[in-house]
Design an enzyme around this catalytic site. Structure first.
Site, PDB file in Angstrom:
ATOM      1  CE1 TYR A  49      -3.824  -2.038   5.554  1.00  9.57           C
ATOM      2  CE2 TYR A  49      -2.909   0.109   4.967  1.00  9.57           C
ATOM      3  CZ  TYR A  49      -3.467  -1.101   4.596  1.00  9.57           C
ATOM      4  OH  TYR A  49      -3.660  -1.376   3.257  1.00  9.57           O
ATOM      5  CD  GLU A  90      -2.348   5.112   4.411  1.00 11.93           C
ATOM      6  OE1 GLU A  90      -1.826   5.413   5.497  1.00 11.93           O
ATOM      7  OE2 GLU A  90      -3.057   5.886   3.768  1.00 11.93           O
ATOM      8  CB  SER A 112      -0.872  -0.013   1.263  1.00 14.73           C
ATOM      9  OG  SER A 112      -1.394   1.259   1.524  1.00 14.73           O
TER      10      SER A 112
HETATM   11  P1  NAP Z   1     -11.169  -4.892   1.839  1.00 13.50           P
HETATM   12  O1  NAP Z   1     -12.346  -4.552   0.979  1.00 13.50           O
HETATM   13  O2  NAP Z   1     -11.128  -4.401   3.227  1.00 13.50           O
HETATM   14  O3  NAP Z   1     -11.031  -6.485   1.844  1.00 13.50           O
HETATM   15  C1  NAP Z   1     -10.197  -7.153   2.754  1.00 13.50           C
HETATM   16  C2  NAP Z   1     -10.403  -8.631   2.591  1.00 13.50           C
HETATM   17  O4  NAP Z   1      -9.576  -9.328   3.555  1.00 13.50           O
HETATM   18  C3  NAP Z   1     -11.846  -9.099   2.859  1.00 13.50           C
HETATM   19  O5  NAP Z   1     -12.142 -10.159   1.985  1.00 13.50           O
HETATM   20  C4  NAP Z   1     -11.754  -9.603   4.293  1.00 13.50           C
HETATM   21  O6  NAP Z   1     -12.732 -10.565   4.613  1.00 13.50           O
HETATM   22  C5  NAP Z   1     -10.376 -10.255   4.249  1.00 13.50           C
HETATM   23  N1  NAP Z   1      -9.825 -10.514   5.559  1.00 13.50           N
HETATM   24  C6  NAP Z   1      -9.711  -9.674   6.609  1.00 13.50           C
HETATM   25  N2  NAP Z   1      -9.126 -10.285   7.642  1.00 13.50           N
HETATM   26  C7  NAP Z   1      -8.871 -11.563   7.243  1.00 13.50           C
HETATM   27  C8  NAP Z   1      -8.294 -12.701   7.881  1.00 13.50           C
HETATM   28  N3  NAP Z   1      -7.875 -12.656   9.142  1.00 13.50           N
HETATM   29  N4  NAP Z   1      -8.169 -13.850   7.162  1.00 13.50           N
HETATM   30  C9  NAP Z   1      -8.628 -13.912   5.893  1.00 13.50           C
HETATM   31  N5  NAP Z   1      -9.194 -12.870   5.246  1.00 13.50           N
HETATM   32  C10 NAP Z   1      -9.307 -11.715   5.917  1.00 13.50           C
HETATM   33  O7  NAP Z   1      -9.822  -4.402   1.138  1.00 13.50           O
HETATM   34  P2  NAP Z   1      -9.550  -4.022  -0.399  1.00 13.50           P
HETATM   35  O8  NAP Z   1      -9.825  -2.562  -0.567  1.00 13.50           O
HETATM   36  O9  NAP Z   1     -10.189  -5.012  -1.296  1.00 13.50           O
HETATM   37  O10 NAP Z   1      -7.971  -4.175  -0.472  1.00 13.50           O
HETATM   38  C11 NAP Z   1      -7.362  -5.433  -0.816  1.00 13.50           C
HETATM   39  C12 NAP Z   1      -5.941  -5.471  -0.273  1.00 13.50           C
HETATM   40  O11 NAP Z   1      -5.184  -4.402  -0.841  1.00 13.50           O
HETATM   41  C13 NAP Z   1      -5.825  -5.305   1.232  1.00 13.50           C
HETATM   42  O12 NAP Z   1      -4.721  -6.060   1.661  1.00 13.50           O
HETATM   43  C14 NAP Z   1      -5.542  -3.822   1.402  1.00 13.50           C
HETATM   44  O13 NAP Z   1      -4.876  -3.578   2.634  1.00 13.50           O
HETATM   45  C15 NAP Z   1      -4.666  -3.573   0.195  1.00 13.50           C
HETATM   46  N6  NAP Z   1      -4.696  -2.222  -0.332  1.00 13.50           N
HETATM   47  C16 NAP Z   1      -5.873  -1.609  -0.587  1.00 13.50           C
HETATM   48  C17 NAP Z   1      -5.875  -0.337  -1.118  1.00 13.50           C
HETATM   49  C18 NAP Z   1      -7.166   0.366  -1.460  1.00 13.50           C
HETATM   50  O14 NAP Z   1      -7.126   1.582  -1.654  1.00 13.50           O
HETATM   51  N7  NAP Z   1      -8.288  -0.340  -1.560  1.00 13.50           N
HETATM   52  C19 NAP Z   1      -4.657   0.312  -1.385  1.00 13.50           C
HETATM   53  C20 NAP Z   1      -3.467  -0.368  -1.145  1.00 13.50           C
HETATM   54  C21 NAP Z   1      -3.488  -1.635  -0.622  1.00 13.50           C
HETATM   55  P3  NAP Z   1     -14.224 -10.132   5.112  1.00 13.50           P
HETATM   56  O15 NAP Z   1     -14.987  -9.773   3.864  1.00 13.50           O
HETATM   57  O16 NAP Z   1     -14.698 -11.363   5.789  1.00 13.50           O
HETATM   58  O17 NAP Z   1     -14.045  -8.953   6.026  1.00 13.50           O
HETATM   59  P1  GDP Z   2      -6.542   5.638   3.801  1.00 11.14           P
HETATM   60  O1  GDP Z   2      -5.782   6.540   2.898  1.00 11.14           O
HETATM   61  O2  GDP Z   2      -6.240   4.184   3.579  1.00 11.14           O
HETATM   62  O3  GDP Z   2      -6.466   6.018   5.239  1.00 11.14           O
HETATM   63  O4  GDP Z   2      -8.077   5.758   3.302  1.00 11.14           O
HETATM   64  P2  GDP Z   2      -9.353   6.440   3.970  1.00 11.14           P
HETATM   65  O5  GDP Z   2     -10.384   6.539   2.905  1.00 11.14           O
HETATM   66  O6  GDP Z   2      -9.740   5.740   5.238  1.00 11.14           O
HETATM   67  O7  GDP Z   2      -8.853   7.908   4.377  1.00 11.14           O
HETATM   68  C1  GDP Z   2      -8.359   8.810   3.414  1.00 11.14           C
HETATM   69  C2  GDP Z   2      -8.115  10.166   4.060  1.00 11.14           C
HETATM   70  O8  GDP Z   2      -9.383  10.730   4.407  1.00 11.14           O
HETATM   71  C3  GDP Z   2      -7.314  10.098   5.370  1.00 11.14           C
HETATM   72  O9  GDP Z   2      -6.348  11.118   5.352  1.00 11.14           O
HETATM   73  C4  GDP Z   2      -8.334  10.380   6.448  1.00 11.14           C
HETATM   74  O10 GDP Z   2      -7.798  11.060   7.595  1.00 11.14           O
HETATM   75  C5  GDP Z   2      -9.293  11.294   5.702  1.00 11.14           C
HETATM   76  N1  GDP Z   2     -10.639  11.343   6.299  1.00 11.14           N
HETATM   77  C6  GDP Z   2     -11.307  12.467   6.674  1.00 11.14           C
HETATM   78  N2  GDP Z   2     -12.478  12.139   7.226  1.00 11.14           N
HETATM   79  C7  GDP Z   2     -12.567  10.791   7.214  1.00 11.14           C
HETATM   80  C8  GDP Z   2     -13.570   9.866   7.652  1.00 11.14           C
HETATM   81  O11 GDP Z   2     -14.601  10.242   8.186  1.00 11.14           O
HETATM   82  N3  GDP Z   2     -13.320   8.546   7.454  1.00 11.14           N
HETATM   83  C9  GDP Z   2     -12.175   8.092   6.854  1.00 11.14           C
HETATM   84  N4  GDP Z   2     -12.017   6.780   6.661  1.00 11.14           N
HETATM   85  N5  GDP Z   2     -11.196   8.942   6.446  1.00 11.14           N
HETATM   86  C10 GDP Z   2     -11.392  10.271   6.622  1.00 11.14           C
END
Ligand code: NAP
Ligand code: GDP
Length: 345
Positions: free
Chosen positions: A157, A136, A134
């Protein structure tokens, strides 16, 4: 037929990746957690009952905190490619559940790598492994961030994702395993979890527009993110695993907007003014914030030939129109007497 195993298949990315791999002819296995209610809502449109035969999608119960179970799923699914997407993926929540987040995100990756290492040695198969890293991980590092930027994680995280990243590098260097770390900047969609800021905004504004909700409480509006479309980003994951050598890639759009600018764009799509309905609530601020993420994905663009198809404005439109439709359905249910019924996307 190639076989893929996806952890986190029920999540946003898992569902788009499953669609993509099935359309590319793959047999897809997915790890799902046991829950007291159905947690496969994002897969329902592509899942068919195995009793009906012919399905190329199979779900296995498992959890990345359970190494023995992971080994069994590996043996049952015999994958050519593994996509490790499982995570407690919410930054704010990771401050409240730091140990748990580390167990899933960092040690969960280690457990899976260990299982794959043994599986590879026992079977002679070279499984390709994608690790969901990520932006992050860059945290406080100055933008633009690329593969050469030093990590400075700012949450449990992000620290855990850095550990997972380096486990991947270490297993590549130690055992010659085919591990690719994707460093993906924020990516969103109509299937984004409802507590991430983009979806929280599009869902709340749509509900406010229809009188289903009065206020939207948010935290820091000045944070800047490089937001792309999840459907584009899962293709980059697959492209990484098709290379002749494993490597790490940043995936991003190269454009950043503030949360305030996202609000402006979403409100404009919905033809409303957000300033009278948004209130700031301290509980949504993080103990340490990531102010500015802006990716430089030159390497992915030149080496993989990847580029995003959906731009910021199209993404906002896609999300607002989806959430407006969901709000309309909710309104219809309420009018029919289903008081309090909530329809989530
Ligand atoms: P998400 O919607 O939160 O999905 C997370 C998945 O992980 C869900 O299927 C969840 O299952 C599963 N999970 C959580 N804890 C688990 C455990 N202990 N054992 C097995 N499965 C588990 O996340 P996403 O947005 O699709 O992101 C996919 C991956 O990319 C994640 O690793 C995330 O950290 C990473 N990532 C995401 C972003 C983004 O912007 N979306 C950016 C960079 C990296 P449940 O459905 O049962 O909760
Ligand atoms: P992140 O980049 O993985 O932390 O994705 P988020 O969507 O959770 O947050 C993106 C940015 O939005 C972060 O800088 C947060 O501090 C800001 N933010 C402001 N208000 C909110 C809120 O109500 N919920 C979340 N999730 N983020 C917020």
């Amino acid at each position: 037929m190639k076989r893929a195993l996806i952890t986190g298949i029920t999540g946003q990315d898992g569902s788009y990746l499953t669609e993509f791999l099935l359309s590319a002819g793959y047999h897809v296995s997915g790890l799902i957690r046991r829950a007291s209610t159905f947690n496969t809502g994002r897969l329902d449109h592509i899942y068919s009952d195995p009793h009906d035969g012919g399905s190329r999608l199979k779900l296995h119960y498992g959890d990345v905190t359970d190494g023995t179970g992971l080994r069994r799923v590996l043996e049952a699914s015999m994958p050519d490619e593994i996509y490790n997407l499982a995570a407690q993926s919410h930054v704010r929540v990771s401050f409240d559940q730091a140990e748990y987040s580390a167990d899933v995100v960092a040690t969960g990756t280690l457990r899976l790598l260990e299982a794959v290492r043994d599986y590879g040695e026992n079977t002679g198969r070279r499984v390709r492994f994608y690790q969901a890293g990520s932006s992050e991980m860059f945290g406080a590092a100055a933008p633009p961030q690329s593969e050469g930027t030093a990590f400075h994680p700012r949450s449990p995280y992000a620290v855990s994702k850095v550990a997972a990243h380096w486990y991947g590098v270490n297993y590549r260097e130690s055992y010659g395993m085919f591990v690719c770390n994707g460093i993906l900047f924020n990516h969103e969609s109509p299937r984004r979890g409802e507590t991430f800021v983009t979806r929280k905004i599009t869902r709340a504004l749509a509900r406010i527009k229809l009188g289903l909700q009065e206020k939207l409480f948010l935290g820091n509006l000045e944070a800047r993110r490089d937001w792309g479309f999840a459907g584009d980003y899962v293709k980059a994951m697959w492209m990484m695993l098709q290379q002749s050598q494993p490597d790490d890639f940043v995936v991003s759009t190269g454009e950043a907007y503030s949360v305030r600018e996202f609000l402006d764009a979403a409100a404009e799509e919905l033809d409303m003014d957000w300033k009278s309905v948004v209130e700031i609530d301290q509980r949504y601020f993080r103990p340490a914030e990531v102010d500015y993420l802006l990716g430089d994905s030159t390497k992915a663009r030149t080496r993989l030939g990847w580029k995003p198809a959906v731009n910021f404005r199209e993404l906002v439109r896609m999300m607002t129109s989806n959430d407006l439709e969901l709000a309309r359905r909710e309104e219809t249910l309420r009018q029919a007497g289903h008081v309090g019924a909530t329809v989530l996307g």
